[in-house]
Design a protein around this motif. Structure first.
Motif, PDB file in Angstrom:
ATOM      1  N   VAL A 182       0.826  -1.094   0.041  1.00  6.26           N
ATOM      2  CA  VAL A 182      -0.093  -0.027   0.057  1.00  6.26           C
ATOM      3  C   VAL A 182       0.766   1.241  -0.060  1.00  6.26           C
ATOM      4  O   VAL A 182       1.638   1.473   0.816  1.00  6.26           O
ATOM      5  N   ASP A 183       0.715   2.018  -0.900  1.00  6.69           N
ATOM      6  CA  ASP A 183       1.063   3.570  -0.856  1.00  6.69           C
ATOM      7  C   ASP A 183      -0.107   4.432  -1.037  1.00  6.69           C
ATOM      8  O   ASP A 183      -0.618   4.414  -2.046  1.00  6.69           O
ATOM      9  N   CYS A 184      -0.476   5.164   0.098  1.00 10.44           N
ATOM     10  CA  CYS A 184      -1.618   5.809   0.061  1.00 10.44           C
ATOM     11  C   CYS A 184      -1.469   7.186   0.721  1.00 10.44           C
ATOM     12  O   CYS A 184      -0.673   7.373   1.528  1.00 10.44           O
ATOM     13  N   THR A 215      -8.136   1.013   4.810  1.00 13.65           N
ATOM     14  CA  THR A 215      -7.481   0.065   4.082  1.00 13.65           C
ATOM     15  C   THR A 215      -7.670  -1.421   4.297  1.00 13.65           C
ATOM     16  O   THR A 215      -7.807  -2.053   3.363  1.00 13.65           O
ATOM     17  N   MET A 231      -9.738  -0.076  -4.588  1.00 13.98           N
ATOM     18  CA  MET A 231      -8.950   1.022  -4.195  1.00 13.98           C
ATOM     19  C   MET A 231      -9.994   2.385  -4.192  1.00 13.98           C
ATOM     20  O   MET A 231      -9.839   3.176  -3.425  1.00 13.98           O
ATOM     21  N   CYS A 235     -10.813   4.985  -1.097  1.00 13.44           N
ATOM     22  CA  CYS A 235     -10.853   6.261  -1.093  1.00 13.44           C
ATOM     23  C   CYS A 235     -12.144   6.984  -0.754  1.00 13.44           C
ATOM     24  O   CYS A 235     -12.181   7.823   0.141  1.00 13.44           O
ATOM     25  N   TYR A 250      -4.166   6.605  -4.135  1.00 12.98           N
ATOM     26  CA  TYR A 250      -3.637   5.045  -3.861  1.00 12.98           C
ATOM     27  C   TYR A 250      -2.634   4.785  -4.891  1.00 12.98           C
ATOM     28  O   TYR A 250      -3.044   5.201  -6.306  1.00 12.98           O
ATOM     29  N   LEU A 252      -1.118   1.199  -5.989  1.00 17.84           N
ATOM     30  CA  LEU A 252      -1.288  -0.251  -5.587  1.00 17.84           C
ATOM     31  C   LEU A 252      -0.393  -1.146  -6.584  1.00 17.84           C
ATOM     32  O   LEU A 252      -1.123  -1.109  -7.999  1.00 17.84           O
ATOM     33  N   GLU A 289      -2.956   2.995 -10.022  1.00 16.03           N
ATOM     34  CA  GLU A 289      -2.974   4.336  -9.454  1.00 16.03           C
ATOM     35  C   GLU A 289      -4.419   5.225  -9.405  1.00 16.03           C
ATOM     36  O   GLU A 289      -5.090   5.038 -10.622  1.00 16.03           O
TER      37      GLU A 289
END
Ligand SMILES: O=c1[nH]c(=O)c2nn[nH]c2[nH]1
Length: 295
Positions: A182-184, A215, A231, A235, A250, A252, A289
């Motif tokens: 996860v990059d959020c 998440t 995702m 959001c 996000y 992912l 993304e």
């Protein structure tokens, strides 16, 4: 030739701070990695070797340590705002401070069922990240985030109905492993300045805890039809949970686990509903993304 843009500073400034509570006999630790990048009337240091406009990056590193000593280092949104505000208020020719604070995990140990007063462990490479942009006289823009939260579900994920043409070999699937890193991030409404950030202090931890729980809950409970749809739901839930946030984003990676056909060995069934042994893939990986705003 003319400079289109320029900013400079110190990256990878590692900071550890301990808070000792004498009454409770407990200690709390914070470890973070800070990046400072300054902008302003610095062009002549590039074009004319005029170092009179240069606040040395070494001085910036020193400033990070002094400000960490003088101020709270949590929540990271506050510390980043304090640090950035210092630079734009101290140096007349510096107009923008870009501050990134990456906070690493030191989770308190539980020993014999009790939280230990001063022992911690690194439970994962996950970090809590903050990027603050402090513009002199124009407020503070903050993006908070979660990076490196590696998750996997062994079922409850599907992917079918996608384009099938002469380039398609991927079989449709109704039951697959889903794993992502996860990059959020969530962008706060612009704060007018440090006072406004201080007023919002309780909201930063609430938002981080909320975003992290949403998440994992959405990831776990959704019978995901795709990374994209799951995702997007994350959001929406975060926007609903945190009114002060303007957008959520996000990025992912889809970390694939491939089935292995073992039928060459005595007809061993290991595909489809019989699949148990898989080959985790380092790459290629999907990358999905999205950024979602309030409608
Ligand atoms: O969730 C997914 N989204 C996609 O776009 C994709 N492409 N291949 N596998 C995929 N899985």
């Amino acid at each position: 030739a003319s400079i289109v843009s320029a900013r400079y500073g110190k990256d990878n400034v590692r900071v550890y701070k301990v808070e000792r509570d004498e009454k409770l006999g407990t200690q709390t630790v914070t470890e973070m990695t800070v990046c400072v990048l300054l902008e302003g009337a610095i062009q002549t240091s590039y074009t004319k070797a005029d170092n009179s406009v240069v606040v040395a990056t070494d001085s910036m590193k020193n400033t990070v340590y002094i400000k960490a000593k003088e101020n709270p280092v949590t929540p990271p949104e506050l510390f980043a705002s304090i640090l950035g505000t210092h630079f734009v208020e101290t140096y007349p020719h510096i107009t923008t401070a870009n501050i990134k604070v990456v906070t690493h995990r030191w989770t308190r140990m539980t020993i014999d069922g009790k939280p230990h007063p001063h022992s911690f462990y690194r439970d994962g490479n996950e970090t809590r990240n903050v990027e603050a942009v402090v513009r002199k006289g124009q407020g503070i823009d903050i993006r908070s985030g979660i990076v490196g939260l590696l998750v996997l579900k062994s079922t409850g994920s599907q992917f079918h109905g996608f384009v099938r043409d002469e380039y398609t070999t991927l079989p449709e699937v109704w039951d697959r492993i889903l794993s992502t890193d996860v990059d959020c991030g969530w962008q706060w409404k612009t704060f007018s300045g440090l006072t406004a950030v201080r007023s919002a202090i309780p909201k930063f931890d609430q938002a981080w805890n909320g975003a992290r729980s949403i998440t994992m809950k959405t990831f776990a409970e959704e019978n995901s039809p795709s990374v994209q749809n799951t995702m997007y739901k994350m959001c929406n839930s975060i926007l609903e949970a945190v009114p002060e946030v303007e957008t959520v984003d996000y990025a992912l990676p889809n970390k694939h686990y491939f089935e292995i056909d073992l039928s060459w060995h005595k007809g061993t069934k290991n595909t489809g509903k019989d699949a148990e042994v898989y080959a985790p893939q380092s790459g290629p990986n999907g990358l999905i993304e999205v950024k979602v705003a309030r409608s």
